[in-house]
Enzyme design. Structure first.
Site, mmCIF file in Angstrom:
data_model
loop_
_atom_site.group_PDB
_atom_site.id
_atom_site.type_symbol
_atom_site.label_atom_id
_atom_site.label_comp_id
_atom_site.label_asym_id
_atom_site.label_seq_id
_atom_site.Cartn_x
_atom_site.Cartn_y
_atom_site.Cartn_z
ATOM 1 N N ILE A 18 34.441 42.965 34.221
ATOM 2 C CA ILE A 18 34.748 42.459 32.879
ATOM 3 C C ILE A 18 34.199 41.035 32.697
ATOM 4 C CG2 ILE A 18 36.605 41.890 31.259
ATOM 5 C CD1 ILE A 18 38.305 44.083 32.763
ATOM 6 N N TYR A 148 51.186 43.827 41.263
ATOM 7 C CA TYR A 148 50.162 43.628 40.222
ATOM 8 C C TYR A 148 50.816 43.522 38.839
ATOM 9 C CZ TYR A 148 46.035 44.458 37.328
ATOM 10 O OH TYR A 148 45.038 44.338 36.392
ATOM 11 N N VAL A 181 39.437 50.158 33.351
ATOM 12 C CA VAL A 181 38.073 49.769 33.009
ATOM 13 C C VAL A 181 37.165 50.096 34.195
ATOM 14 C CG1 VAL A 181 36.640 47.900 32.110
ATOM 15 C CG2 VAL A 181 39.126 47.849 31.733
ATOM 16 N N ASP A 182 36.017 50.679 33.897
ATOM 17 C CA ASP A 182 35.109 51.110 34.969
ATOM 18 C C ASP A 182 34.351 49.905 35.538
ATOM 19 O OD1 ASP A 182 33.713 52.619 36.709
ATOM 20 O OD2 ASP A 182 32.817 53.962 35.214
ATOM 21 N N PRO A 184 33.335 47.567 39.388
ATOM 22 C CA PRO A 184 33.140 47.791 40.835
ATOM 23 C C PRO A 184 34.449 47.860 41.620
ATOM 24 C CG PRO A 184 31.531 46.222 40.022
ATOM 25 C CD PRO A 184 32.458 46.495 38.868
ATOM 26 N N ARG A 189 38.759 51.020 44.529
ATOM 27 C CA ARG A 189 40.141 51.524 44.630
ATOM 28 C C ARG A 189 40.148 53.045 44.656
ATOM 29 N NH1 ARG A 189 40.801 47.151 41.397
ATOM 30 N NH2 ARG A 189 40.896 48.208 39.381
ATOM 31 N N ARG A 206 44.992 59.640 32.326
ATOM 32 C CA ARG A 206 46.060 58.850 31.715
ATOM 33 C C ARG A 206 45.594 58.094 30.464
ATOM 34 N NH1 ARG A 206 47.088 54.134 36.378
ATOM 35 N NH2 ARG A 206 45.356 52.865 35.665
HETATM 36 P P1 NAD Z 1 36.434 43.082 39.729
HETATM 37 O O1 NAD Z 1 37.755 43.212 40.418
HETATM 38 O O2 NAD Z 1 35.441 44.179 39.889
HETATM 39 O O3 NAD Z 1 35.771 41.701 40.149
HETATM 40 C C1 NAD Z 1 36.580 40.595 40.338
HETATM 41 C C2 NAD Z 1 35.701 39.350 40.434
HETATM 42 O O4 NAD Z 1 36.574 38.268 40.757
HETATM 43 C C3 NAD Z 1 34.645 39.425 41.521
HETATM 44 O O5 NAD Z 1 33.406 39.004 41.014
HETATM 45 C C4 NAD Z 1 35.190 38.478 42.592
HETATM 46 O O6 NAD Z 1 34.166 37.847 43.348
HETATM 47 C C5 NAD Z 1 35.968 37.479 41.739
HETATM 48 N N1 NAD Z 1 36.999 36.761 42.477
HETATM 49 C C6 NAD Z 1 37.843 37.271 43.415
HETATM 50 N N2 NAD Z 1 38.612 36.295 43.917
HETATM 51 C C7 NAD Z 1 38.276 35.149 43.273
HETATM 52 C C8 NAD Z 1 38.706 33.809 43.367
HETATM 53 N N3 NAD Z 1 39.661 33.427 44.235
HETATM 54 N N4 NAD Z 1 38.126 32.870 42.561
HETATM 55 C C9 NAD Z 1 37.159 33.226 41.699
HETATM 56 N N5 NAD Z 1 36.687 34.490 41.566
HETATM 57 C C10 NAD Z 1 37.247 35.436 42.361
HETATM 58 O O7 NAD Z 1 36.672 42.787 38.193
HETATM 59 P P2 NAD Z 1 37.445 43.599 37.069
HETATM 60 O O8 NAD Z 1 37.887 44.946 37.532
HETATM 61 O O9 NAD Z 1 36.594 43.450 35.892
HETATM 62 O O10 NAD Z 1 38.788 42.737 36.879
HETATM 63 C C11 NAD Z 1 38.756 41.475 36.264
HETATM 64 C C12 NAD Z 1 40.140 41.150 35.749
HETATM 65 O O11 NAD Z 1 40.550 42.157 34.832
HETATM 66 C C13 NAD Z 1 41.225 41.085 36.815
HETATM 67 O O12 NAD Z 1 42.139 40.058 36.507
HETATM 68 C C14 NAD Z 1 41.904 42.438 36.698
HETATM 69 O O13 NAD Z 1 43.237 42.409 37.140
HETATM 70 C C15 NAD Z 1 41.826 42.651 35.201
HETATM 71 N N6 NAD Z 1 41.956 44.054 34.795
HETATM 72 C C16 NAD Z 1 41.086 44.987 35.267
HETATM 73 C C17 NAD Z 1 41.250 46.307 34.882
HETATM 74 C C18 NAD Z 1 40.329 47.390 35.404
HETATM 75 O O14 NAD Z 1 40.660 48.573 35.224
HETATM 76 N N7 NAD Z 1 39.203 47.059 36.009
HETATM 77 C C19 NAD Z 1 42.286 46.668 34.012
HETATM 78 C C20 NAD Z 1 43.146 45.679 33.533
HETATM 79 C C21 NAD Z 1 42.970 44.361 33.930
#
Ligand code: NAD
Length: 246
Positions: A18, A148, A181-182, A184, A189, A206
């Site tokens: 994201i 979480y 959200v799709d 990496p 997971r 879901r």
């Molecule tokens: P992701 O988990 O694929 O990537 C996470 C990114 O965060 C990586 O680039 C990683 O290097 C970086 N990161 C990790 N630890 C860090 C730190 N200490 N400092 C700075 N950067 C750091 O990304 P995503 O799935 O797009 O998730 C991003 C956010 O969106 C998260 O907060 C997640 O909880 C939230 N979210 C994701 C989903 C989903 O389905 N993917 C749904 C709801 C909310």
């Protein structure tokens, strides 16, 4: 003119998923984007993109965040995106897991806001702070998302409290609550569950819309909240979940 022309947009976790989609969308809308991530290799994909500057930053390191904030001359938008998804119910969650998730998902937002708010207030031109929550939070009970969901509920509360306190400075605070959200990390997971194909089907099942979200769809909402189009919007949590919670 882009919807974010002339605005400086700082975000965390821009290396993939994201955050990366938001960095690209904000730059396309004319913002000067300062894209940070703990992982410098991932940031390389954003280097050379018009309107984007990259910076390695671990948002859990208080001193690094402080130095980084001091190095930024002007800021209009702060998007706190970094977060980690722990898989498990209460009895699967160790104290170490609990502390790790709260440190990364919640305390980092506290630290980033502590360091950037004085700058936003001093500028006197308002601003928009967007925090990444989730529908798995105070919005919806979700299996295997104990710590979480707790962290993301905290983000919704923190966002509302800051919105109430700093509305007098015309600084808006909103949180974004996606479903699945799709990205990496989602793919990781799924793989970790042993049968990635079944895990994928379960995640899709879901979402009432029958598919996962693309990161660019979440980016569209973040761009709206960052832009002056949302100038009357503050203190809200925005659900974007394909109908999962309806
Ligand atoms: P992701 O988990 O694929 O990537 C996470 C990114 O965060 C990586 O680039 C990683 O290097 C970086 N990161 C990790 N630890 C860090 C730190 N200490 N400092 C700075 N950067 C750091 O990304 P995503 O799935 O797009 O998730 C991003 C956010 O969106 C998260 O907060 C997640 O909880 C939230 N979210 C994701 C989903 C989903 O389905 N993917 C749904 C709801 C909310």
């Amino acid at each position: 003119m882009g919807r974010l022309s002339g605005k400086v947009f700082v975000l965390s976790a821009a290396g993939q998923g994201i955050g990366k989609a938001v960095a690209l969308a904000a730059a396309k809308e004319g913002a000067l984007v300062i894209a940070t991530d703990i992982n410098g290799d991932l940031l390389k994909a954003l280097e050379g993109v018009d309107g984007i500057k990259t910076q390695v930053l671990d948002v859990t390191k208080k001193d690094d965040v402080e130095k980084f904030a001091q190095s930024i001359e002007k800021i209009d938008i702060l998007f706190n995106c970094a977060g980690f998804v722990h898989h498990g119910a209460l009895l699967d969650c160790t104290e170490k897991d609990w502390d790790f998730s709260f440190n990364l998902n919640v305390k980092s937002v506290f630290t980033m806001c502590k360091n950037f708010l004085p700058k936003l207030i001093a500028q006197g031109t308002g601003g928009s702070v967007i925090n990444m929550a989730s529908v798995a939070s105070s919005i919806k009970g979700t299996v295997n998302r104990c710590v979480y969901s707790s962290t993301k509920a905290a983000i919704i509360g923190l966002t509302k409290s800051m919105a109430a306190d700093y509305v007098k400075h015309k600084i808006r605070f909103n949180s974004v609550c996606p479903g699945t959200v799709d990205t990496p990390s989602l793919r990781e997971r799924m793989a970790a569950q042993g049968d990635a194909e079944k895990a994928y089907k379960d995640f899709v099942a879901r979402q009432a819309l029958g598919r996962l979200a693309e990161p660019s769809e979440i980016a569209s909402l973040v761009v709206y909240l960052a832009s002056d189009e949302s100038s009357f919007v503050t203190g809200q949590e925005f659900i974007i979940d394909g109908g999962w919670s309806m």
